[in-house]
Write an enzyme that holds these catalytic residues in place. Sequence first.
Site, PDB file in Angstrom:
ATOM      1  N   THR A 127      64.136   1.536 -22.603  1.00  0.00           N
ATOM      2  CA  THR A 127      63.809   2.125 -23.904  1.00  0.00           C
ATOM      3  C   THR A 127      64.826   1.751 -24.976  1.00  0.00           C
ATOM      4  O   THR A 127      66.035   1.767 -24.747  1.00  0.00           O
ATOM      5  CB  THR A 127      63.724   3.655 -23.797  1.00  0.00           C
ATOM      6  OG1 THR A 127      62.757   3.998 -22.803  1.00  0.00           O
ATOM      7  CG2 THR A 127      63.330   4.269 -25.125  1.00  0.00           C
ATOM      8  N   GLY A 130      63.312   1.259 -31.068  1.00  0.00           N
ATOM      9  CA  GLY A 130      62.006   0.884 -31.593  1.00  0.00           C
ATOM     10  C   GLY A 130      60.976   0.529 -30.541  1.00  0.00           C
ATOM     11  O   GLY A 130      59.904   0.017 -30.864  1.00  0.00           O
ATOM     12  N   GLY A 132      59.506   2.193 -26.728  1.00  0.00           N
ATOM     13  CA  GLY A 132      59.558   3.082 -25.582  1.00  0.00           C
ATOM     14  C   GLY A 132      58.505   2.697 -24.574  1.00  0.00           C
ATOM     15  O   GLY A 132      58.697   1.781 -23.779  1.00  0.00           O
ATOM     16  N   ILE A 158      68.811   6.593 -22.078  1.00  0.00           N
ATOM     17  CA  ILE A 158      69.040   6.006 -20.762  1.00  0.00           C
ATOM     18  C   ILE A 158      69.607   7.042 -19.798  1.00  0.00           C
ATOM     19  O   ILE A 158      70.755   7.486 -19.935  1.00  0.00           O
ATOM     20  CB  ILE A 158      69.977   4.783 -20.859  1.00  0.00           C
ATOM     21  CG1 ILE A 158      69.419   3.777 -21.873  1.00  0.00           C
ATOM     22  CG2 ILE A 158      70.160   4.152 -19.485  1.00  0.00           C
ATOM     23  CD1 ILE A 158      67.981   3.334 -21.611  1.00  0.00           C
ATOM     24  N   TYR A 233      56.694  -8.230 -15.424  1.00  0.00           N
ATOM     25  CA  TYR A 233      55.925  -8.023 -14.190  1.00  0.00           C
ATOM     26  C   TYR A 233      56.685  -7.103 -13.241  1.00  0.00           C
ATOM     27  O   TYR A 233      56.104  -6.193 -12.639  1.00  0.00           O
ATOM     28  CB  TYR A 233      55.645  -9.369 -13.516  1.00  0.00           C
ATOM     29  CG  TYR A 233      54.999  -9.234 -12.163  1.00  0.00           C
ATOM     30  CD1 TYR A 233      53.639  -8.959 -12.043  1.00  0.00           C
ATOM     31  CD2 TYR A 233      55.745  -9.381 -10.993  1.00  0.00           C
ATOM     32  CE1 TYR A 233      53.047  -8.824 -10.796  1.00  0.00           C
ATOM     33  CE2 TYR A 233      55.160  -9.250  -9.744  1.00  0.00           C
ATOM     34  CZ  TYR A 233      53.809  -8.977  -9.656  1.00  0.00           C
ATOM     35  OH  TYR A 233      53.227  -8.836  -8.423  1.00  0.00           O
ATOM     36  N   GLU A 242      57.294   5.157 -10.003  1.00  0.00           N
ATOM     37  CA  GLU A 242      57.943   6.086 -10.925  1.00  0.00           C
ATOM     38  C   GLU A 242      56.971   7.176 -11.368  1.00  0.00           C
ATOM     39  O   GLU A 242      57.328   8.364 -11.432  1.00  0.00           O
ATOM     40  CB  GLU A 242      58.478   5.341 -12.140  1.00  0.00           C
ATOM     41  CG  GLU A 242      59.198   6.253 -13.131  1.00  0.00           C
ATOM     42  CD  GLU A 242      59.759   5.511 -14.334  1.00  0.00           C
ATOM     43  OE1 GLU A 242      60.330   6.183 -15.225  1.00  0.00           O
ATOM     44  OE2 GLU A 242      59.621   4.263 -14.403  1.00  0.00           O
ATOM     45  N   ARG A 268      59.112  43.889 -10.446  1.00  0.00           N
ATOM     46  CA  ARG A 268      59.202  44.452 -11.788  1.00  0.00           C
ATOM     47  C   ARG A 268      58.197  45.593 -11.978  1.00  0.00           C
ATOM     48  O   ARG A 268      56.986  45.398 -11.803  1.00  0.00           O
ATOM     49  CB  ARG A 268      58.949  43.341 -12.821  1.00  0.00           C
ATOM     50  CG  ARG A 268      58.824  43.803 -14.265  1.00  0.00           C
ATOM     51  CD  ARG A 268      60.100  44.365 -14.805  1.00  0.00           C
ATOM     52  NE  ARG A 268      60.012  44.542 -16.256  1.00  0.00           N
ATOM     53  CZ  ARG A 268      60.862  45.280 -16.958  1.00  0.00           C
ATOM     54  NH1 ARG A 268      61.872  45.888 -16.355  1.00  0.00           N
ATOM     55  NH2 ARG A 268      60.722  45.383 -18.269  1.00  0.00           N
ATOM     56  N   GLY A 367      58.305   7.835 -18.180  1.00  0.00           N
ATOM     57  CA  GLY A 367      57.429   7.073 -17.300  1.00  0.00           C
ATOM     58  C   GLY A 367      56.108   6.693 -17.927  1.00  0.00           C
ATOM     59  O   GLY A 367      55.178   6.257 -17.238  1.00  0.00           O
TER      60      GLY A 367
END
Length: 383
Positions: A127, A130, A132, A158, A233, A242, A268, A367
């Site tokens: 990333t 400019g 991502g 990062i 690739y 990922e 509770r 991701g």
Amino acid sequence: MTIWDTPERRALRTAVEDFTRAEITPHLPQWEDDGELPRELHRIAAEAGFLAIGFAEEVGGDGGDLVDASISTEAVLAAGGSTGLQASLFTHGIAVPHIIASGDDALIDRYVRPTLAGEMIGSLGITEPGAGSDVASLRTRAVRDGDHYVVNGAKTFITSGVRADFVTTAVRTGDDGHSGISLLVIDKDSAGFTVSQRLSKMGWHCSDTAELSFDDVRVPAENLVGEENGGFYLVMQQFVGERLALAVQSYATAQRALDLAVAYARERDTFGRPLITRQVIRHKLVEMHSRTEAARALTRRAVERSLDTPKTDPSLILDAVVAKNQSVACVEHVVHEAVQIFGGMGYMRESEIDRHYRDARILGIGGGATEVMKDLAAKLLGY
């Protein structure tokens, strides 16, 4: 019995939960305040045999496959860990697979083995300010100069970039577009390589995140991962793993948030009765359970398919994309409702659910953003 519930994998789940409760959970609030994990934790996890689950023993890993790695993730979250902890301690999950896939024994010996042994920390630098999700638009440039590449540019967001010893970095070595991208392993101590800023974030507080700067950094040509201009690739090939890992983190966080909410609702009292006796609360919990079960089933099916399906198979890419989006939608709903059930206590930093609420927000961005994933799914479906 399923492949997720064999005796060996039940033992793995128990061992990872015990390790998390002993070595992680008691210290996590302090690490959140520190903004990073101690380097020693990597070594401790490696010695326990949990740092490199899913990586082949031939490259220094602990063996096992993506099912085993997913079970480890589920166990860490179930025992009170966090996705921020996962992102930081297991950053090598996105930093070294490209190196392993290249088959470069020298790079594997120099970077992969010591990282999986907990002796080094690696990160992935893709990333940029400019670029991502649009990887093909990255601008960091590497120019060949004899036996070196000279790198200029910047990376941002990062993960583990502050502590990392090396960064597997996407650079432009050719023309514009995806065909001009390469991967270089860049050592942190290289002249001209600086961590220009430690970034503060909404969540993942224990995971250090950095902005990196490259100013005429000379990188040995032998640090090229795979072929020149073949980096896109390699990056795309690893996205399936990922995205499935993020999907697992999502439904595992949802399960933990649900468990916490159920326990709190039982203890509770409101207006003289346990909170869980209120129909509106029970209905919330049922909906949270249903969404979590659906996300888990969808993701686990994709994980199982990944064991014997090429990562470039369009149907597997689609499965990973859909699983990620579905699991992200699940966790966003569940943590929201869990905080509501906790009420004021859910808004306190001392509560675990507060951490999960903050940490969950990044899962639909990292991701591949949810919107990008939907567009990719539409293309794969022919819409």
